[in-house]
Motif scaffolding. Structure first.
Motif, mmCIF file in Angstrom:
data_model
loop_
_atom_site.group_PDB
_atom_site.id
_atom_site.type_symbol
_atom_site.label_atom_id
_atom_site.label_comp_id
_atom_site.label_asym_id
_atom_site.label_seq_id
_atom_site.Cartn_x
_atom_site.Cartn_y
_atom_site.Cartn_z
ATOM 1 N N GLN A 93 3.451 1.265 4.818
ATOM 2 C CA GLN A 93 3.008 1.318 5.931
ATOM 3 C C GLN A 93 2.633 -0.043 6.578
ATOM 4 O O GLN A 93 2.396 -0.261 7.903
ATOM 5 C CB GLN A 93 1.824 2.325 6.355
ATOM 6 C CG GLN A 93 2.327 4.003 5.813
ATOM 7 C CD GLN A 93 1.078 4.718 5.882
ATOM 8 O OE1 GLN A 93 0.152 4.263 6.100
ATOM 9 N NE2 GLN A 93 1.388 6.214 5.608
ATOM 10 N N ASN A 94 2.478 -0.824 5.786
ATOM 11 C CA ASN A 94 1.766 -2.289 6.438
ATOM 12 C C ASN A 94 2.607 -3.390 6.114
ATOM 13 O O ASN A 94 2.682 -4.759 6.665
ATOM 14 C CB ASN A 94 0.628 -2.453 5.767
ATOM 15 C CG ASN A 94 -0.710 -1.749 6.205
ATOM 16 O OD1 ASN A 94 -1.334 -1.985 7.466
ATOM 17 N ND2 ASN A 94 -0.829 -0.449 5.601
ATOM 18 N N THR A 95 3.502 -3.376 5.002
ATOM 19 C CA THR A 95 4.495 -4.382 4.938
ATOM 20 C C THR A 95 5.984 -3.968 4.874
ATOM 21 O O THR A 95 6.265 -2.790 5.270
ATOM 22 C CB THR A 95 4.129 -5.104 3.610
ATOM 23 O OG1 THR A 95 4.905 -6.211 3.551
ATOM 24 C CG2 THR A 95 4.538 -4.084 2.375
ATOM 25 N N ALA A 124 7.787 -5.004 -0.355
ATOM 26 C CA ALA A 124 6.933 -3.694 -1.044
ATOM 27 C C ALA A 124 7.586 -3.494 -2.313
ATOM 28 O O ALA A 124 7.023 -3.422 -3.446
ATOM 29 C CB ALA A 124 6.555 -2.659 -0.398
ATOM 30 N N MET A 125 9.002 -3.366 -2.535
ATOM 31 C CA MET A 125 9.675 -3.157 -3.209
ATOM 32 C C MET A 125 9.718 -4.136 -4.733
ATOM 33 O O MET A 125 9.809 -3.946 -5.692
ATOM 34 C CB MET A 125 11.287 -2.807 -3.248
ATOM 35 C CG MET A 125 11.276 -1.378 -2.337
ATOM 36 S SD MET A 125 12.928 -0.850 -2.265
ATOM 37 C CE MET A 125 13.227 -0.251 -3.981
ATOM 38 N N ALA A 128 7.211 -12.434 9.327
ATOM 39 C CA ALA A 128 8.489 -11.535 9.708
ATOM 40 C C ALA A 128 9.385 -11.999 8.928
ATOM 41 O O ALA A 128 10.364 -12.305 8.935
ATOM 42 C CB ALA A 128 8.844 -12.182 11.337
ATOM 43 N N ALA A 129 9.367 -11.252 7.861
ATOM 44 C CA ALA A 129 10.248 -11.568 6.799
ATOM 45 C C ALA A 129 11.107 -10.041 6.580
ATOM 46 O O ALA A 129 10.590 -9.050 6.044
ATOM 47 C CB ALA A 129 9.570 -11.911 5.328
ATOM 48 N N LYS A 149 3.072 -4.389 10.033
ATOM 49 C CA LYS A 149 1.824 -4.488 10.738
ATOM 50 C C LYS A 149 1.006 -5.397 10.149
ATOM 51 O O LYS A 149 0.579 -6.259 11.024
ATOM 52 C CB LYS A 149 1.206 -3.082 10.693
ATOM 53 C CG LYS A 149 1.813 -1.888 11.171
ATOM 54 C CD LYS A 149 1.201 -0.469 10.943
ATOM 55 C CE LYS A 149 1.766 0.512 11.713
ATOM 56 N NZ LYS A 149 1.110 1.976 11.318
ATOM 57 N N SER A 150 0.759 -5.451 8.837
ATOM 58 C CA SER A 150 -0.121 -6.639 8.425
ATOM 59 C C SER A 150 0.500 -6.873 7.033
ATOM 60 O O SER A 150 0.177 -6.108 5.678
ATOM 61 C CB SER A 150 -1.538 -6.206 8.093
ATOM 62 O OG SER A 150 -2.278 -7.330 7.617
ATOM 63 N N PHE A 151 1.151 -7.877 6.797
ATOM 64 C CA PHE A 151 2.081 -8.205 5.527
ATOM 65 C C PHE A 151 1.009 -8.405 4.350
ATOM 66 O O PHE A 151 1.424 -7.922 3.273
ATOM 67 C CB PHE A 151 2.846 -9.326 5.676
ATOM 68 C CG PHE A 151 4.165 -9.133 6.433
ATOM 69 C CD1 PHE A 151 4.482 -7.628 6.634
ATOM 70 C CD2 PHE A 151 5.206 -10.115 6.644
ATOM 71 C CE1 PHE A 151 5.613 -7.232 7.533
ATOM 72 C CE2 PHE A 151 6.229 -9.706 7.048
ATOM 73 C CZ PHE A 151 6.657 -8.295 7.527
ATOM 74 N N ILE A 152 0.039 -9.205 4.465
ATOM 75 C CA ILE A 152 -0.974 -9.486 3.492
ATOM 76 C C ILE A 152 -1.582 -8.144 3.053
ATOM 77 O O ILE A 152 -1.952 -8.010 1.786
ATOM 78 C CB ILE A 152 -1.952 -10.424 3.970
ATOM 79 C CG1 ILE A 152 -1.134 -11.757 4.005
ATOM 80 C CG2 ILE A 152 -3.005 -10.939 2.637
ATOM 81 C CD1 ILE A 152 -0.257 -12.433 3.042
#
Length: 361
Positions: free
Chosen positions: A174-176, A181-182, A231-232, A237-240
């Protein structure tokens, strides 16, 4: 003097006769006793030796190029046993299930469904209603209750770690973005290797430790990349924040995989999965009702959302059913290595979504 010599000879004769009688008696006892069967340890040693002799892979020969290639072909052919093929197929089935759950979670997030604990509750409910009645049928209610009271604390810890791992992973999606994430999910491999060593004292090759090091370096570079460029590969929403959620969830995944392998090697599969589902349903239900009850009314429960939840639950049900079988056929570390192909499947889905968005524009 002569008398003393004669007395000494008589004593020696008596001693010799007594010794002969003892030896004869011992021989007769040994003959009368039946031959004892091999001890348990000796039997295991002989069986292990026979097993090793049957399953020794053909050696690599270096006499000439043709002999070398032929020996390599024989070695490669010897790997393809029935068990190895089934392990590969099961691993890829689980990898596809993980990819589908990741894509579905991303789709639910885009439709405003941000209830990670509620999303996974249906999984534990399905596991409980399928495997718990079967366990009671096999053991009887009293036998099942004895297992719960005796070993329930083990399954409670396993379920708690699994519930929170699923919660953190869904929060990460939901955030990255999907691909980050994978990729970060591979952190479960070194964690699983560590707990496998704790439970089974498994020995790994130096090249495997090198692979773990490369995995950690790549994970650090990916987190740094998400921090520098916001922007990858897709919206987030918040990548970190999402990356940290995924690393924490992967840590719990590694622990639960190794722990579940330890349990399924000492208990029936239906018992482990059934108790995991029962305790997981309770823990997940309490957490969902306390943290997400206000969001239940805000969600638009249309056909697409319900359909996505059904496919997500079914994919996770297949995953939780087949994974313990793979733990027995191979190991939890092999399971985590097999699902690395989910990154490739995720890349295909991500490329398709990017192409679809450009086409719509």
């Amino acid at each position: 003097m002569a008398t003393t010599t004669q007395d000494l000879q008589r004593e020696i004769s008596k001693t010799s006769a007594h010794s002969d009688n003892v030896v004869k008696a011992k021989d007769s006892v040994d003959q009368d006793m039946p031959e004892l069967p091999a001890t348990k340890d000796q039997g295991f040693a002989d069986a292990g030796a026979d097993l090793d002799n049957d399953k020794i892979r053909p050696p690599i020969e270096y006499d000439s190029l043709s002999v070398f290639l032929a020996s390599v072909g024989r070695r490669f052919k010897s790997l393809w046993t029935r068990r190895f093929i089934l392990s590969i197929l099961a691993g890829q089935l689980l990898s596809f299930c993980i990819t589908s759950t990741s894509v579905i979670t991303t789709e639910l997030t885009m439709r405003g469904f941000n209830l990670p604990t509620t999303q996974t509750w249906f999984l534990y409910f399905a596991l409980c209603i399928i495997y718990t009645p079967f366990t009671i049928y096999k053991y009887g209610f009293k036998g099942w209750a004895k297992v719960v009271f005796k070993d329930g604390w083990k399954y409670f810890i396993l379920a708690a770690a699994d519930v929170e791992g699923n919660f953190l992973v869904v929060k990460a999606y939901q955030n990255t973005n999907l691909l980050s994430a994978m990729l970060l999910d591979t952190w479960a491999i070194p964690v699983c290797m560590f707990f496998t060593w704790v439970y089974f004292r498994t020995k790994f090759h130096w090249s495997q430790y090198l692979g773990v090091f490369v995995c950690c370096v790549g994970m650090g570079l990916l987190v740094t990349s998400d921090q520098v460029s916001n922007a990858a590969n897709g919206p987030g929403k918040s990548f970190i924040k999402g990356d940290m959620f995924m690393i924490a969830g992967a840590t719990l995944y590694g622990f639960t995989n190794a722990t579940e392998e330890f349990l399924v090697r000492n208990a029936p599969l239906y018992q482990v999965v059934g108790l995991l589902g029962m305790f997981g349903m309770i823990i997940n239900g309490i957490q969902a009702s306390s943290l997400e009850h206000s969001g239940w009314n805000d969600v638009v429960w249309d056909g697409k959302v319900i359909g996505f939840l059904f496919v997500y639950t079914f994919s996770m049900l297949v995953l939780y059913t087949v994974a313990p079988i793979l733990y027995r056929m191979a190991s939890s570390t092999y399971f985590n290595l097999s699902i690395l192909t989910s990154d490739f499947y995720g890349l295909i889905f991500g490329t398709y979504n990017l192409f679809r968005e450009k086409t719509c524009l």
